[in-house]
Design an enzyme around this catalytic site. Sequence first.
Site, mmCIF file in Angstrom:
data_model
loop_
_atom_site.group_PDB
_atom_site.id
_atom_site.type_symbol
_atom_site.label_atom_id
_atom_site.label_comp_id
_atom_site.label_asym_id
_atom_site.label_seq_id
_atom_site.Cartn_x
_atom_site.Cartn_y
_atom_site.Cartn_z
ATOM 1 N N GLU A 147 9.270 -14.719 -10.743
ATOM 2 C CA GLU A 147 8.403 -13.456 -10.426
ATOM 3 C C GLU A 147 8.143 -12.868 -12.257
ATOM 4 O O GLU A 147 7.104 -12.153 -12.333
ATOM 5 C CB GLU A 147 9.636 -12.076 -10.230
ATOM 6 C CG GLU A 147 9.423 -12.102 -9.052
ATOM 7 C CD GLU A 147 10.795 -11.143 -8.144
ATOM 8 O OE1 GLU A 147 11.492 -11.094 -8.763
ATOM 9 O OE2 GLU A 147 10.096 -10.610 -6.663
ATOM 10 N N TRP A 203 -2.866 -3.147 -1.770
ATOM 11 C CA TRP A 203 -2.285 -4.319 -1.966
ATOM 12 C C TRP A 203 -3.337 -5.131 -0.977
ATOM 13 O O TRP A 203 -2.645 -5.140 0.421
ATOM 14 C CB TRP A 203 -1.158 -4.306 -1.944
ATOM 15 C CG TRP A 203 -0.465 -5.324 -1.882
ATOM 16 C CD1 TRP A 203 -0.321 -5.700 -3.648
ATOM 17 C CD2 TRP A 203 -0.003 -6.745 -1.363
ATOM 18 N NE1 TRP A 203 0.395 -6.914 -3.840
ATOM 19 C CE2 TRP A 203 0.860 -7.675 -2.271
ATOM 20 C CE3 TRP A 203 -0.021 -6.604 -0.147
ATOM 21 C CZ2 TRP A 203 1.447 -8.569 -1.680
ATOM 22 C CZ3 TRP A 203 0.898 -7.327 0.703
ATOM 23 C CH2 TRP A 203 1.313 -8.720 -0.372
ATOM 24 N N LYS A 209 14.099 -13.655 -9.885
ATOM 25 C CA LYS A 209 13.460 -13.173 -11.405
ATOM 26 C C LYS A 209 12.099 -14.427 -12.271
ATOM 27 O O LYS A 209 11.310 -14.122 -12.512
ATOM 28 C CB LYS A 209 14.534 -12.923 -11.815
ATOM 29 C CG LYS A 209 15.516 -11.709 -11.256
ATOM 30 C CD LYS A 209 14.828 -10.114 -11.311
ATOM 31 C CE LYS A 209 14.288 -10.229 -9.660
ATOM 32 N NZ LYS A 209 15.304 -10.243 -8.600
ATOM 33 N N GLU A 266 18.687 -15.836 -7.077
ATOM 34 C CA GLU A 266 18.290 -14.503 -8.027
ATOM 35 C C GLU A 266 17.719 -14.862 -9.475
ATOM 36 O O GLU A 266 16.735 -14.402 -9.885
ATOM 37 C CB GLU A 266 19.610 -14.004 -8.448
ATOM 38 C CG GLU A 266 19.311 -12.476 -9.323
ATOM 39 C CD GLU A 266 18.122 -11.472 -9.284
ATOM 40 O OE1 GLU A 266 17.395 -11.987 -8.039
ATOM 41 O OE2 GLU A 266 18.033 -10.511 -10.078
ATOM 42 N N ARG A 313 4.769 0.518 -6.377
ATOM 43 C CA ARG A 313 5.131 -0.417 -4.745
ATOM 44 C C ARG A 313 4.174 -1.648 -4.775
ATOM 45 O O ARG A 313 4.024 -2.498 -4.200
ATOM 46 C CB ARG A 313 4.514 0.737 -3.324
ATOM 47 C CG ARG A 313 4.789 1.879 -3.469
ATOM 48 C CD ARG A 313 4.550 2.529 -2.278
ATOM 49 N NE ARG A 313 4.835 2.185 -1.135
ATOM 50 C CZ ARG A 313 5.478 2.051 0.135
ATOM 51 N NH1 ARG A 313 6.509 2.114 -0.603
ATOM 52 N NH2 ARG A 313 4.890 1.760 1.119
ATOM 53 N N HIS A 369 21.561 -36.115 -5.259
ATOM 54 C CA HIS A 369 20.875 -36.727 -4.071
ATOM 55 C C HIS A 369 19.101 -36.517 -3.558
ATOM 56 O O HIS A 369 18.391 -37.356 -2.961
ATOM 57 C CB HIS A 369 21.568 -35.686 -2.686
ATOM 58 C CG HIS A 369 22.645 -35.615 -2.411
ATOM 59 N ND1 HIS A 369 23.073 -36.737 -2.442
ATOM 60 C CD2 HIS A 369 23.569 -34.934 -1.997
ATOM 61 C CE1 HIS A 369 24.620 -36.766 -2.364
ATOM 62 N NE2 HIS A 369 25.015 -35.602 -2.416
ATOM 63 N N LYS A 391 6.288 -4.328 -4.526
ATOM 64 C CA LYS A 391 8.075 -3.779 -4.686
ATOM 65 C C LYS A 391 8.362 -3.668 -2.395
ATOM 66 O O LYS A 391 9.474 -4.222 -3.117
ATOM 67 C CB LYS A 391 8.132 -2.793 -4.951
ATOM 68 C CG LYS A 391 9.762 -2.311 -4.968
ATOM 69 C CD LYS A 391 10.016 -2.359 -6.095
ATOM 70 C CE LYS A 391 11.286 -1.816 -6.320
ATOM 71 N NZ LYS A 391 12.517 -2.735 -7.120
ATOM 72 N N ASN A 421 -2.305 2.030 5.308
ATOM 73 C CA ASN A 421 -0.787 0.902 5.103
ATOM 74 C C ASN A 421 -0.443 0.457 6.555
ATOM 75 O O ASN A 421 0.532 0.475 7.736
ATOM 76 C CB ASN A 421 0.804 2.234 4.599
ATOM 77 C CG ASN A 421 1.294 0.750 3.940
ATOM 78 O OD1 ASN A 421 0.823 -0.054 4.407
ATOM 79 N ND2 ASN A 421 2.129 1.386 2.946
ATOM 80 N N GLY A 422 -0.511 -0.803 6.549
ATOM 81 C CA GLY A 422 -0.267 -1.874 7.627
ATOM 82 C C GLY A 422 -1.811 -3.744 7.621
ATOM 83 O O GLY A 422 -2.172 -3.112 7.170
ATOM 84 N N CYS A 479 1.009 -1.397 0.366
ATOM 85 C CA CYS A 479 -0.392 0.114 0.119
ATOM 86 C C CYS A 479 0.975 1.643 0.142
ATOM 87 O O CYS A 479 2.037 1.034 0.193
ATOM 88 C CB CYS A 479 -0.741 -0.084 0.914
ATOM 89 S SG CYS A 479 -1.867 -1.319 1.628
HETATM 90 C C1 BG6 Z 1 9.489 -8.103 -2.843
HETATM 91 C C2 BG6 Z 1 9.829 -7.189 -3.767
HETATM 92 O O1 BG6 Z 1 8.189 -7.483 -1.944
HETATM 93 O O2 BG6 Z 1 10.703 -7.410 -1.119
HETATM 94 C C3 BG6 Z 1 11.048 -7.771 -4.417
HETATM 95 O O3 BG6 Z 1 9.158 -7.957 -4.653
HETATM 96 C C4 BG6 Z 1 12.633 -7.341 -2.639
HETATM 97 O O4 BG6 Z 1 11.582 -7.635 -4.860
HETATM 98 C C5 BG6 Z 1 11.884 -7.658 -1.336
HETATM 99 O O5 BG6 Z 1 13.273 -8.230 -2.764
HETATM 100 C C6 BG6 Z 1 12.426 -7.460 -0.407
HETATM 101 O O6 BG6 Z 1 12.510 -5.857 -0.970
HETATM 102 P P1 BG6 Z 1 13.405 -5.295 -0.312
HETATM 103 O O7 BG6 Z 1 13.003 -3.240 -0.251
HETATM 104 O O8 BG6 Z 1 14.344 -4.822 1.341
HETATM 105 O O9 BG6 Z 1 14.718 -5.618 -0.925
#
Ligand code: BG6
Length: 588
Positions: free
Chosen positions: A473, A69, A470, A466, A28, A489, A583, A95-96, A2
């Site tokens: 996502e 969100w 990616k 990583e 976000r 294993h 985000k 937000n929260g 949010c």
């Molecule tokens: C997720 C994001 O919500 O939070 C990722 O989609 C990110 O991209 C992860 O790596 C951690 O966020 P931050 O702000 O602590 O790097």
Amino acid sequence: MCGIFGYTGVKRDAADAVLEGLQRLDYRGYDSWGIGVVHDGLHVGKKVGIVGKTQSLPKSSVGIGHTRWATHGAVTEINAHPHFSSDKSFILAHNGIAENADVLKSALIKEGYSFITETDTESIVRLVEKKLSKRLPLKDAVRAAFKELTGRNTIIVLAKNGDIVAARNGSPLVVGFGARDAEVYFSSDIFSFAPHVKETLVLDNGQMAVYQAGAFAVYDIASGKAVRAKREKNLLKDVAVDKGSYPHFMLKEIHEAPFVLRQVTHESENKYRELARAIKKARAVYCIGSGTAGAAAAQIAYYLRVYGGIPAISLIGAEASDYRDLIGPKDLLIAPSQSGETADVLEVLEIAKQRGAKIASFVNMPGSMMTRLSDYAFMAHAGPEICVMSTKIFVSQIAWGYLLAKAVEGTLPAGKRNLKQTALTIEKMLRDKKYVSLIEDHAKRLSKSKDIFLLGKGQNLQIIKEGMVKMIEGAYVHAHAIAAGDLKHYAITLMEPGVSVIATISNDTVKNDTLNAVHEVHARGASVFGIAPEPEKSFSHYLPVPDSGETTAIVNVIPLQLLAYFMAVTLKHNVDKPRNIAKSVTVR
Ligand code: BG6
């Protein structure tokens, strides 16, 4: 996650100012949104979907807004914020997660309050109403209600007389001031109002910002006393938040990898050496992050072990509870984080701080909670990362970790030279259109796979993690990173014709072990896509990557991120805002 926004001022129409703020917060991650303004009472427009012009709201000089969100309650217009009080005397956005919302709701229902939404937020609205009914002024009613909430919450309240009260405990809350305070902005991040303000102010947890009858003040929520809050010069006024000539923020941000590497080398050597000394002195060193930053934290721990000789441990933010009681005053926690607001990690850092441990952070968003908590605060200075999928910041985080490890080793200058060379190497790769289109071709082929395995070892183990994150996502595909040595294993049972395996290999001490795993999967019919300095007979497809010595793993990140990008494009996904993820997750 949010976003909240507020505007009061004489220069702009409030609805337009708030709309622009929400659009700059949209990275976000959200699913619905709303704006409320004051004009002979309160008017609210709310919608599911992308932030845009709402039904025409009247002209006004004060308004608030929210991007939601969904956590509690479906994605519907009625659940979108801001929410009205029963008597329409104020609106509220949140937000929260109010963790005691249900308890509050049943008590309030018993007292005759009615509820029309499925949100936890509405419990806060009704609680503020209850406090107001006791003839408390707005500021004190919000403060009294906020103190009864549990969990990490930030709220903003707009009264029909134009007064604004915002309170923070967890999710970020920042204030921006135009020239001569003629405009005051409230938001979840500074970028959302950066072009319009001269000064910024970041609220701490347990503080509230009040704008009443043209006067602004900050209060401590626990005591109710006014506090002197330090304003800072806005250094982000001209930071561009646009795609430029790129089709997506993700591609732009991958291309910014050389820039962020150079930024890491520009940090003061004394700062690196100061933290290096603390690392060497610490009883235990924990590197902690979530999502992409979790893989970065693990890579930082790897570099500290290999170059610094430090037995660093890496933790995933949400999976650190078994370490909490082990953390003590001689320990050091290192947190890489783009937003600096990830709740899972913040929670561990706050507990570690209470237990006397030292905190180091490497953050991109100015004014974040992690920065404020840190004894050793480093900033990535990487520019805004708008794509929800973290790319340049991952590169920045592991480069910073490498340089920190070299500082522990006592070879910081060599580390800086290596990173500067790595920036040139990556620049050359990204400029090579033939090379990039080769990656695009492989991505088109891989986007047909339902399951993708990634093999790696040693310095590449977190790099394939990583790559996995990616691809999940971006392509919504089941990607699975496997430590090459662990393949035999369990995962080898899945190897058969038609299975795609991406192997990331470097000229290092574990190259042969990784190649053994490649031969094993190839022998069982899997199609291997090799990312390596030299071709191998077991590679069905091959992508050359330059051998850049100690920083090879950093170079290997680029083809993996580009693969995920082109897979997302091929599959016509919303590249910069993949479904369901945000985000920055500022709730647990
Ligand atoms: C997720 C994001 O919500 O939070 C990722 O989609 C990110 O991209 C992860 O790596 C951690 O966020 P931050 O702000 O602590 O790097």
